[in-house]
Design an enzyme around this catalytic site. Structure first.
Site, PDB file in Angstrom:
ATOM      1  N   LYS A   1      -3.824  19.940  53.647  1.00  0.00           N
ATOM      2  CA  LYS A   1      -5.266  19.707  53.680  1.00  0.00           C
ATOM      3  C   LYS A   1      -5.908  20.975  54.246  1.00  0.00           C
ATOM      4  O   LYS A   1      -5.822  21.257  55.429  1.00  0.00           O
ATOM      5  CB  LYS A   1      -5.600  18.507  54.573  1.00  0.00           C
ATOM      6  CG  LYS A   1      -7.072  18.179  54.590  1.00  0.00           C
ATOM      7  CD  LYS A   1      -7.557  18.183  56.035  1.00  0.00           C
ATOM      8  CE  LYS A   1      -9.026  18.341  56.209  1.00  0.00           C
ATOM      9  NZ  LYS A   1      -9.655  19.540  55.689  1.00  0.00           N
TER      10      LYS A   1
ATOM     11  N   GLU B   1      -0.291  24.971  66.333  1.00  0.00           N
ATOM     12  CA  GLU B   1      -0.846  26.316  66.595  1.00  0.00           C
ATOM     13  C   GLU B   1      -2.310  26.107  66.951  1.00  0.00           C
ATOM     14  O   GLU B   1      -3.146  25.926  66.068  1.00  0.00           O
ATOM     15  CB  GLU B   1      -0.722  27.203  65.349  1.00  0.00           C
ATOM     16  CG  GLU B   1       0.702  27.518  64.943  1.00  0.00           C
ATOM     17  CD  GLU B   1       1.343  28.557  65.832  1.00  0.00           C
ATOM     18  OE1 GLU B   1       0.654  29.157  66.678  1.00  0.00           O
ATOM     19  OE2 GLU B   1       2.564  28.750  65.687  1.00  0.00           O
TER      20      GLU B   1
ATOM     21  N   CYS C   1      -7.767  33.173  66.664  1.00  0.00           N
ATOM     22  CA  CYS C   1      -7.217  32.496  67.838  1.00  0.00           C
ATOM     23  C   CYS C   1      -6.589  33.475  68.818  1.00  0.00           C
ATOM     24  O   CYS C   1      -6.431  33.163  69.980  1.00  0.00           O
ATOM     25  CB  CYS C   1      -6.172  31.485  67.382  1.00  0.00           C
ATOM     26  SG  CYS C   1      -4.955  32.235  66.303  1.00  0.00           S
TER      27      CYS C   1
ATOM     28  N   GLU D   1     -13.208  29.437  73.994  1.00  0.00           N
ATOM     29  CA  GLU D   1     -13.107  30.430  72.923  1.00  0.00           C
ATOM     30  C   GLU D   1     -14.512  30.799  72.465  1.00  0.00           C
ATOM     31  O   GLU D   1     -15.299  29.916  72.125  1.00  0.00           O
ATOM     32  CB  GLU D   1     -12.388  29.813  71.718  1.00  0.00           C
ATOM     33  CG  GLU D   1     -10.911  29.719  71.850  1.00  0.00           C
ATOM     34  CD  GLU D   1     -10.271  29.180  70.561  1.00  0.00           C
ATOM     35  OE1 GLU D   1     -10.573  28.042  70.180  1.00  0.00           O
ATOM     36  OE2 GLU D   1      -9.485  29.904  69.943  1.00  0.00           O
TER      37      GLU D   1
HETATM   38  P1  NAP Z   1     -10.551  22.414  63.682  1.00  0.00           P
HETATM   39  O1  NAP Z   1     -11.903  21.895  63.777  1.00  0.00           O
HETATM   40  O2  NAP Z   1      -9.507  21.870  64.577  1.00  0.00           O
HETATM   41  O3  NAP Z   1     -10.112  22.271  62.156  1.00  0.00           O
HETATM   42  C1  NAP Z   1      -8.848  22.664  61.704  1.00  0.00           C
HETATM   43  C2  NAP Z   1      -8.426  21.775  60.565  1.00  0.00           C
HETATM   44  O4  NAP Z   1      -8.319  20.433  61.049  1.00  0.00           O
HETATM   45  C3  NAP Z   1      -9.418  21.732  59.411  1.00  0.00           C
HETATM   46  O5  NAP Z   1      -8.718  21.586  58.210  1.00  0.00           O
HETATM   47  C4  NAP Z   1     -10.209  20.469  59.717  1.00  0.00           C
HETATM   48  O6  NAP Z   1     -10.796  19.890  58.582  1.00  0.00           O
HETATM   49  C5  NAP Z   1      -9.108  19.585  60.239  1.00  0.00           C
HETATM   50  N1  NAP Z   1      -9.572  18.465  61.047  1.00  0.00           N
HETATM   51  C6  NAP Z   1     -10.709  18.337  61.752  1.00  0.00           C
HETATM   52  N2  NAP Z   1     -10.760  17.125  62.357  1.00  0.00           N
HETATM   53  C7  NAP Z   1      -9.632  16.467  62.004  1.00  0.00           C
HETATM   54  C8  NAP Z   1      -9.092  15.196  62.295  1.00  0.00           C
HETATM   55  N3  NAP Z   1      -9.719  14.319  63.080  1.00  0.00           N
HETATM   56  N4  NAP Z   1      -7.905  14.854  61.761  1.00  0.00           N
HETATM   57  C9  NAP Z   1      -7.245  15.711  60.967  1.00  0.00           C
HETATM   58  N5  NAP Z   1      -7.698  16.941  60.651  1.00  0.00           N
HETATM   59  C10 NAP Z   1      -8.871  17.318  61.178  1.00  0.00           C
HETATM   60  O7  NAP Z   1     -10.507  23.990  63.950  1.00  0.00           O
HETATM   61  P2  NAP Z   1     -11.398  25.107  63.265  1.00  0.00           P
HETATM   62  O8  NAP Z   1     -12.674  25.188  63.983  1.00  0.00           O
HETATM   63  O9  NAP Z   1     -11.409  24.943  61.807  1.00  0.00           O
HETATM   64  O10 NAP Z   1     -10.498  26.394  63.527  1.00  0.00           O
HETATM   65  C11 NAP Z   1     -10.617  27.158  64.657  1.00  0.00           C
HETATM   66  C12 NAP Z   1      -9.583  26.773  65.680  1.00  0.00           C
HETATM   67  O11 NAP Z   1      -8.283  27.031  65.171  1.00  0.00           O
HETATM   68  C13 NAP Z   1      -9.706  27.611  66.922  1.00  0.00           C
HETATM   69  O12 NAP Z   1      -9.517  26.821  68.050  1.00  0.00           O
HETATM   70  C14 NAP Z   1      -8.578  28.616  66.767  1.00  0.00           C
HETATM   71  O13 NAP Z   1      -8.142  29.174  67.970  1.00  0.00           O
HETATM   72  C15 NAP Z   1      -7.528  27.781  66.116  1.00  0.00           C
HETATM   73  N6  NAP Z   1      -6.550  28.625  65.428  1.00  0.00           N
HETATM   74  C16 NAP Z   1      -5.295  28.712  65.964  1.00  0.00           C
HETATM   75  C17 NAP Z   1      -4.367  29.533  65.363  1.00  0.00           C
HETATM   76  C18 NAP Z   1      -2.976  29.655  65.924  1.00  0.00           C
HETATM   77  O14 NAP Z   1      -2.122  30.190  65.219  1.00  0.00           O
HETATM   78  N7  NAP Z   1      -2.702  29.196  67.132  1.00  0.00           N
HETATM   79  C19 NAP Z   1      -4.691  30.245  64.204  1.00  0.00           C
HETATM   80  C20 NAP Z   1      -5.987  30.127  63.689  1.00  0.00           C
HETATM   81  C21 NAP Z   1      -6.903  29.303  64.320  1.00  0.00           C
HETATM   82  P3  NAP Z   1     -12.338  20.181  58.213  1.00  0.00           P
HETATM   83  O15 NAP Z   1     -12.455  21.640  58.027  1.00  0.00           O
HETATM   84  O16 NAP Z   1     -12.506  19.431  56.936  1.00  0.00           O
HETATM   85  O17 NAP Z   1     -13.146  19.658  59.351  1.00  0.00           O
END
Ligand code: NAP
Length: 491
Positions: A189, A265, A299, A395
């Site tokens: 997804k 991650e 991240c 962040e």
């Molecule tokens: P996010 O809001 O957690 O979303 C990530 C993914 O999860 C998206 O596909 C999102 O779908 C989905 N999602 C949201 N709510 C969900 C739920 N209740 N159940 C299942 N899936 C759900 O994060 P983001 O804002 O897109 O990304 C930024 C974050 O990712 C930051 O915190 C960053 O640090 C972290 N990150 C970590 C790494 C690493 O390797 N550690 C790498 C890159 C990013 P939708 O888009 O459809 O809402």
């Protein structure tokens, strides 16, 4: 389902994207709920595609397909799986320009950076194609004279993959590649803002000849429903997630009943420490690379810049000079260093954090106000940052560099570790004893020493504390997709 000319006119191969889900080798171009969602270009607001908004029903179909396909996929020889993966790798490299265009259009990062992400993403496919053939077991001297003990490794099974918008290609391949190599099948997804890069990978897999069901994509805006199905469905044996720590917590709770394996991650809050004995130019270059890549939306990007008192003023002056050379604009234009932020909400968050920092006495050396067009935000330099400011704990996810002044090594180690996150940290120093001490004292999964760039397929990427667990890339990455089985044979 539609792709608009704002997307297709820019591609050499317009068929690279199909605007639909990919389930059991077929393109699912209609949502059973009759709903669609739009993918837009954050730099221009143009609509790039309308995608069927898939949800629980389609997720279940995709899981069924992956479950049915998994035994035959695992039964192929490692070389057969690796050969298909190498074909995919070749296609990704061949189509890198188009893939980068798709990525820049849907996500905003500058084209050269997007191309870099495509090659980085492809490198995981190549690396794990090679690793597929090195999934070794063990033999262990038996505990009695008539027992023979061996250890084999087997694929976990169907893997549910959820990825964020900031690296729409590489965050997927970092999971897809080890899963495929291990003999797992995948239901992915992608983030709702950036599904097109994932769909393009599915297209390339179709062209490469992967069997139906091995890789399935469910694009949709109902993340909670799709996630719930992936976590609750007993046919899924593992969830691999990249995204925010908050969503990671939700998924862990949802996986508790089924005791699923997980890789997480999650978020970061990277300290970037510059000691008095650092090479000033190298430290400034490292700060620019780490802080401003992807407009600060990574991240592992420097979130807190700690500079020792003796080098503080020189560092700030040099950093500002370099930052003044950064060009903000549409990532499809030549010479752009910083693209737009992903959404208005992202701009509002940066604004909130800056208002809090200013209110607590931080001084804005440059930038600090939105550019008034789309979601562009200028490179922003703050001095006088302190640990009570929100940006010391959260962040920023924007092109804002807050500089904190410190005096001693012990003080900065304590400040750097004072966070629930533990993904990446960076420091610049030349004294070898200090380098060793600081590297060991930082509570992070990744430490960049005299470099701001740490991502590569050959090294284990991942965090500690609330930045998650599991590692992506390197010889360790495949272990997350394998179960260990021990065979005890009486002879
Ligand atoms: P996010 O809001 O957690 O979303 C990530 C993914 O999860 C998206 O596909 C999102 O779908 C989905 N999602 C949201 N709510 C969900 C739920 N209740 N159940 C299942 N899936 C759900 O994060 P983001 O804002 O897109 O990304 C930024 C974050 O990712 C930051 O915190 C960053 O640090 C972290 N990150 C970590 C790494 C690493 O390797 N550690 C790498 C890159 C990013 P939708 O888009 O459809 O809402």
């Amino acid at each position: 389902m539609t792709l608009t000319s704002a997307l297709t006119d820019k591609l050499d191969e317009p068929h690279l994207v199909a605007a639909g889900g990919f389930i059991n080798g077929k393109w699912n171009t209609v949502s059973s709920r009759g709903k669609v969602f739009r993918v837009t270009n954050p730099a221009t607001g143009e609509v790039l595609a309308q995608i069927p908004d898939l949800s629980t029903h389609a997720t279940r179909d995709a899981i069924d397909a992956a479950y049915a396909a998994q035994p035959a996929w695992a039964a192929l020889s490692a070389k057969e799986r690796a050969d298909l993966m190498k074909k995919l790798h070749r296609l990704m490299v061949e189509k890198a320009d188009d893939l980068a265009t798709i990525l820049t259009l849907e996500m905003g990062k500058p084209f050269n950076e997007a191309r870099g992400e495509i090659l980085y993403g492809a490198s995981f496919i190549e690396w794990f194609a090679e690793e597929a053939r090195r999934i070794y077991g063990d033999t262990i001297p038996g505990h009695t004279a008539n027992t023979r003990i061996s250890v084999i490794k087997q694929p976990v099974g169907v893997v549910g993959v959820i990825t964020p918008w900031n690296f729409p290609n590489a965050m997927l391949t970092r999971k897809l590649a080890p899963a495929l190599a291990a003999g797992c099948t995948v239901v992915a997804k992608p983030a709702a803002e950036t599904p097109l890069s994932a769909l393009a990978i599915a297209r390339l897999m179709e062209w490469a000849g992967f069997p139906p069901g091995v890789f399935n994509i469910v694009p949709g805006t109902d993340a909670a429903a799709i996630g719930e199905e992936l976590c609750a469905n007993p046919k899924v044996r593992k969830i691999s997630f990249t995204g925010s720590t908050n969503v990671g917590r939700i998924l862990m709770r949802q996986c508790a009943d089924g005791i699923k394996r997980m890789s997480m991650e999650l978020g970061g809050n990277a300290p970037f420490i510059v000691f008095n004995d650092a090479d000033l130019d190298a430290a400034v270059d490292g700060a620019i690379a780490s802080k401003f890549r992807n407009a600060g939306q990574t991240c592992v990007c420097a979130n807190r810049v700690y500079v020792q008192a003796g080098i503080h003023d020189a560092f700030v002056a040099r950093l500002k000079e370099k930052m003044e050379g950064l060009r903000v604009g549409n990532g499809m234009e030549e010479g752009i260093d910083i693209g737009p932020l992903i959404t208005d909400k992202a701009v509002a968050k940066v604004e909130d954090l800056l208002a809090d920092a200013r209110g607590q006495g931080a001084s804005v050396q440059m930038g600090g106000t939105p550019m008034g067009e789309a979601t562009f935000y200028p490179p922003t330099l703050l001095t006088g940052a302190t640990k009570t400011m929100r940006l010391a704990r959260e962040e920023i996810f924007g092109p804002v560099a807050p500089v904190f002044k410190f005096e001693t090594e012990a003080e900065v180690i304590e400040l750097a570790n004072a966070t629930e996150f533990g993904l990446a940290a960076y420091f610049y120093a030349r004294d070898i004893s200090k380098v060793t001490r600081v590297a060991e004292a930082l509570q992070y999964g990744i430490v960049g020493i005299n470099t701001g760039l740490i991502s590569t397929e050959v090294a284990p990427f991942g965090g500690v504390k609330q930045s998650g667990f599991g590692r992506e890339g390197s010889k360790y990455g495949i272990e997350d997709y394998l179960d260990i089985k021990y065979l005890c044979l009486a002879v």
